[in-house]
Design a protein around this motif. Structure first.
Motif, PDB file in Angstrom:
ATOM      1  N   ALA A 166      22.118  81.381  78.799  1.00  0.00           N
ATOM      2  CA  ALA A 166      21.411  82.562  78.312  1.00  0.00           C
ATOM      3  C   ALA A 166      20.355  82.197  77.274  1.00  0.00           C
ATOM      4  O   ALA A 166      19.307  82.848  77.191  1.00  0.00           O
ATOM      5  N   LEU A 167      20.628  81.150  76.489  1.00  0.00           N
ATOM      6  CA  LEU A 167      19.730  80.766  75.399  1.00  0.00           C
ATOM      7  C   LEU A 167      18.784  79.633  75.763  1.00  0.00           C
ATOM      8  O   LEU A 167      18.019  79.164  74.910  1.00  0.00           O
ATOM      9  N   ALA A 168      18.800  79.203  77.005  1.00  0.00           N
ATOM     10  CA  ALA A 168      17.998  78.049  77.416  1.00  0.00           C
ATOM     11  C   ALA A 168      16.503  78.283  77.281  1.00  0.00           C
ATOM     12  O   ALA A 168      15.730  77.327  77.133  1.00  0.00           O
ATOM     13  N   ASP A 169      16.061  79.547  77.319  1.00  0.00           N
ATOM     14  CA  ASP A 169      14.622  79.835  77.308  1.00  0.00           C
ATOM     15  C   ASP A 169      14.165  80.541  76.034  1.00  0.00           C
ATOM     16  O   ASP A 169      13.099  81.157  76.011  1.00  0.00           O
ATOM     17  N   VAL A 170      14.954  80.462  74.950  1.00  0.00           N
ATOM     18  CA  VAL A 170      14.574  81.148  73.720  1.00  0.00           C
ATOM     19  C   VAL A 170      14.418  80.161  72.572  1.00  0.00           C
ATOM     20  O   VAL A 170      14.915  79.028  72.623  1.00  0.00           O
ATOM     21  N   SER A 171      13.728  80.604  71.519  1.00  0.00           N
ATOM     22  CA  SER A 171      13.601  79.787  70.309  1.00  0.00           C
ATOM     23  C   SER A 171      14.476  80.320  69.183  1.00  0.00           C
ATOM     24  O   SER A 171      14.534  79.727  68.106  1.00  0.00           O
ATOM     25  N   ALA A 172      15.147  81.468  69.435  1.00  0.00           N
ATOM     26  CA  ALA A 172      16.035  82.036  68.423  1.00  0.00           C
ATOM     27  C   ALA A 172      17.001  83.005  69.085  1.00  0.00           C
ATOM     28  O   ALA A 172      16.707  83.567  70.140  1.00  0.00           O
ATOM     29  N   TRP A 173      18.162  83.201  68.434  1.00  0.00           N
ATOM     30  CA  TRP A 173      19.084  84.226  68.898  1.00  0.00           C
ATOM     31  C   TRP A 173      19.662  84.981  67.715  1.00  0.00           C
ATOM     32  O   TRP A 173      19.611  84.523  66.573  1.00  0.00           O
ATOM     33  N   ASN A 184      10.205  84.414  72.030  1.00  0.00           N
ATOM     34  CA  ASN A 184      11.368  84.525  72.911  1.00  0.00           C
ATOM     35  C   ASN A 184      12.632  84.504  72.067  1.00  0.00           C
ATOM     36  O   ASN A 184      13.002  83.457  71.527  1.00  0.00           O
ATOM     37  N   VAL A 185      13.280  85.645  71.956  1.00  0.00           N
ATOM     38  CA  VAL A 185      14.482  85.769  71.136  1.00  0.00           C
ATOM     39  C   VAL A 185      15.396  86.796  71.784  1.00  0.00           C
ATOM     40  O   VAL A 185      14.927  87.773  72.375  1.00  0.00           O
ATOM     41  N   LYS A 186      16.713  86.576  71.685  1.00  0.00           N
ATOM     42  CA  LYS A 186      17.682  87.465  72.314  1.00  0.00           C
ATOM     43  C   LYS A 186      18.840  87.767  71.373  1.00  0.00           C
ATOM     44  O   LYS A 186      19.253  86.919  70.577  1.00  0.00           O
ATOM     45  N   LEU A 187      19.362  88.977  71.510  1.00  0.00           N
ATOM     46  CA  LEU A 187      20.615  89.367  70.870  1.00  0.00           C
ATOM     47  C   LEU A 187      21.753  89.094  71.838  1.00  0.00           C
ATOM     48  O   LEU A 187      21.723  89.539  72.990  1.00  0.00           O
ATOM     49  N   ALA A 188      22.762  88.357  71.378  1.00  0.00           N
ATOM     50  CA  ALA A 188      23.978  88.145  72.157  1.00  0.00           C
ATOM     51  C   ALA A 188      24.941  89.274  71.836  1.00  0.00           C
ATOM     52  O   ALA A 188      25.479  89.344  70.729  1.00  0.00           O
ATOM     53  N   SER A 189      25.155  90.181  72.769  1.00  0.00           N
ATOM     54  CA  SER A 189      25.951  91.373  72.513  1.00  0.00           C
ATOM     55  C   SER A 189      27.327  91.302  73.154  1.00  0.00           C
ATOM     56  O   SER A 189      27.457  91.067  74.351  1.00  0.00           O
ATOM     57  N   SER A 190      28.345  91.563  72.335  1.00  0.00           N
ATOM     58  CA  SER A 190      29.712  91.696  72.836  1.00  0.00           C
ATOM     59  C   SER A 190      29.995  93.131  73.270  1.00  0.00           C
ATOM     60  O   SER A 190      31.080  93.435  73.752  1.00  0.00           O
ATOM     61  N   LEU A 191      29.022  94.021  73.023  1.00  0.00           N
ATOM     62  CA  LEU A 191      29.127  95.454  73.316  1.00  0.00           C
ATOM     63  C   LEU A 191      30.107  96.161  72.389  1.00  0.00           C
ATOM     64  O   LEU A 191      30.546  97.268  72.662  1.00  0.00           O
ATOM     65  N   ALA A 192      30.449  95.492  71.281  1.00  0.00           N
ATOM     66  CA  ALA A 192      31.313  96.087  70.268  1.00  0.00           C
ATOM     67  C   ALA A 192      30.448  96.660  69.146  1.00  0.00           C
ATOM     68  O   ALA A 192      29.223  96.667  69.217  1.00  0.00           O
ATOM     69  N   ALA A 193      31.079  97.156  68.078  1.00  0.00           N
ATOM     70  CA  ALA A 193      30.413  97.987  67.074  1.00  0.00           C
ATOM     71  C   ALA A 193      29.171  97.350  66.465  1.00  0.00           C
ATOM     72  O   ALA A 193      28.089  97.950  66.456  1.00  0.00           O
ATOM     73  N   GLU A 194      29.308  96.145  65.916  1.00  0.00           N
ATOM     74  CA  GLU A 194      28.177  95.517  65.245  1.00  0.00           C
ATOM     75  C   GLU A 194      27.004  95.306  66.199  1.00  0.00           C
ATOM     76  O   GLU A 194      25.838  95.523  65.838  1.00  0.00           O
ATOM     77  N   HIS A 243      20.176  77.405  61.288  1.00  0.00           N
ATOM     78  CA  HIS A 243      19.617  76.594  62.377  1.00  0.00           C
ATOM     79  C   HIS A 243      20.753  76.158  63.284  1.00  0.00           C
ATOM     80  O   HIS A 243      21.721  75.551  62.826  1.00  0.00           O
ATOM     81  N   ASP A 244      20.649  76.503  64.548  1.00  0.00           N
ATOM     82  CA  ASP A 244      21.639  76.119  65.551  1.00  0.00           C
ATOM     83  C   ASP A 244      21.252  74.742  66.074  1.00  0.00           C
ATOM     84  O   ASP A 244      20.424  74.609  66.979  1.00  0.00           O
ATOM     85  N   GLY A 245      21.852  73.710  65.474  1.00  0.00           N
ATOM     86  CA  GLY A 245      21.490  72.348  65.821  1.00  0.00           C
ATOM     87  C   GLY A 245      21.873  71.945  67.230  1.00  0.00           C
ATOM     88  O   GLY A 245      21.222  71.102  67.841  1.00  0.00           O
ATOM     89  N   ALA A 246      22.941  72.539  67.762  1.00  0.00           N
ATOM     90  CA  ALA A 246      23.376  72.189  69.115  1.00  0.00           C
ATOM     91  C   ALA A 246      22.315  72.556  70.145  1.00  0.00           C
ATOM     92  O   ALA A 246      22.170  71.881  71.166  1.00  0.00           O
ATOM     93  N   ARG A 247      21.580  73.642  69.880  1.00  0.00           N
ATOM     94  CA  ARG A 247      20.567  74.103  70.823  1.00  0.00           C
ATOM     95  C   ARG A 247      19.157  73.957  70.269  1.00  0.00           C
ATOM     96  O   ARG A 247      18.186  74.269  70.938  1.00  0.00           O
ATOM     97  N   ASN A 248      19.068  73.498  69.016  1.00  0.00           N
ATOM     98  CA  ASN A 248      17.795  73.298  68.327  1.00  0.00           C
ATOM     99  C   ASN A 248      16.956  74.576  68.308  1.00  0.00           C
ATOM    100  O   ASN A 248      15.755  74.562  68.595  1.00  0.00           O
ATOM    101  N   ILE A 249      17.594  75.678  67.971  1.00  0.00           N
ATOM    102  CA  ILE A 249      16.912  76.967  67.852  1.00  0.00           C
ATOM    103  C   ILE A 249      17.378  77.668  66.575  1.00  0.00           C
ATOM    104  O   ILE A 249      18.383  77.284  65.983  1.00  0.00           O
ATOM    105  N   ALA A 250      16.644  78.682  66.175  1.00  0.00           N
ATOM    106  CA  ALA A 250      17.035  79.468  65.009  1.00  0.00           C
ATOM    107  C   ALA A 250      18.130  80.452  65.388  1.00  0.00           C
ATOM    108  O   ALA A 250      18.245  80.874  66.543  1.00  0.00           O
TER     109      ALA A 250
END
Length: 248
Positions: free
Chosen positions: A129-136, A31-41, A156-163
């Motif tokens: 959005a990240l509540a159900d993933v192990s990485a973003w 379970n992994v997601k891309l957080a998209s701003s819909l900008a170039a990168e 390592h995202d320590g606030a959410r304990n995910i990669a």
């Protein structure tokens, strides 16, 4: 000559590494997601994911204050890739309370009120959005601003304990645009109007010649405060990054 072969050797190598990293992320994390701003990168990463069928979900934060051009990118992604980007919205009650107590555009008045607005419209929805993933995955790059100069490819995202992965950390702006043009990736029309970094409409302006790419974000603040809170909470670099020479 294929599309990929029209890239410079240096950029072709980076594209190969990018594809390998995205494949590895999807293999390591169910379970992994891309957080998209819909900008170039993020459109670059969207293409790299969707054009190859990589099992990484994509979502965007619809803050309620985005440019019409940014929202229009949702339809363009659907048209090009047949994919509906998931949208996360702020809690209406929290937005209403902020506006009632401080005013619609109170973020211009102080850094505290600006960060509170970002917390309501961006950080809290991101947490959901990240509540159900192990990485973003993000589209951040080191040369975007002074606040990202020490960015690591894997953290390592320590606030959410995910990669957390920043696959474009060592890409230049020129390389991003070479990729977008080579693969004919849809891009936000605001980029052509001088907006290299695009956020909420009242907090983003076109940049002037010689300014860094994030100068148009919260332009009334100093350079070292220009983050909304999405990327600065308890982030720890991974001790060992991938070997740049592994394929040499």
């Amino acid at each position: 000559m294929s599309t990929a072969q029209s890239l410079s050797p240096e950029l072709a190598a980076k594209v190969e590494r990018l594809d390998a990293l995205l494949d590895s992320i999807a293999t390591r994390h169910a379970n992994v997601k891309l957080a998209s701003s819909l900008a170039a990168e993020d459109m670059l990463l969207t293409h790299a994911i969707l054009s190859r069928g990589v099992k990484i979900g994509i979502f965007s934060l619809n803050t309620g204050r985005l440019h019409a051009e940014t929202l229009g990118m949702l339809d363009r992604v659907k048209e090009r890739y047949g994919y509906d980007i998931e949208q996360f919205h702020p809690q209406a009650a929290a937005v209403g309370q902020y506006v009632s107590e401080h005013g619609l555009n109170a973020f211009y008045e102080s850094i505290e009120l600006r960060k509170r607005c970002c917390e309501i419209r961006k950080v809290e929805p991101l947490n959901r959005a990240l509540a159900d993933v192990s990485a973003w995955v993000t589209g951040q790059r080191r040369d975007q601003s002074v606040t990202r100069a020490e960015l690591h490819e894997e953290e390592h995202d320590g606030a959410r304990n995910i990669a957390k992965f920043n696959p474009l950390a060592d890409w230049s702006e020129a390389e991003v645009w070479d990729y977008l043009k080579t693969f004919d990736v849809p891009v936000n029309p605001l980029h052509a109007r001088g907006y290299p970094s695009i956020g909420c409409e009242p907090c983003t302006r076109a940049i002037r010649p010689g300014e860094d790419s994030r100068a148009g974000r919260w332009w009334w603040e100093s350079r070292d405060t220009k983050e909304c809170g999405l990327h600065i909470t308890a982030i720890t670099p991974i001790a060992v990054e991938r070997n740049e020479n592994a394929s040499a």
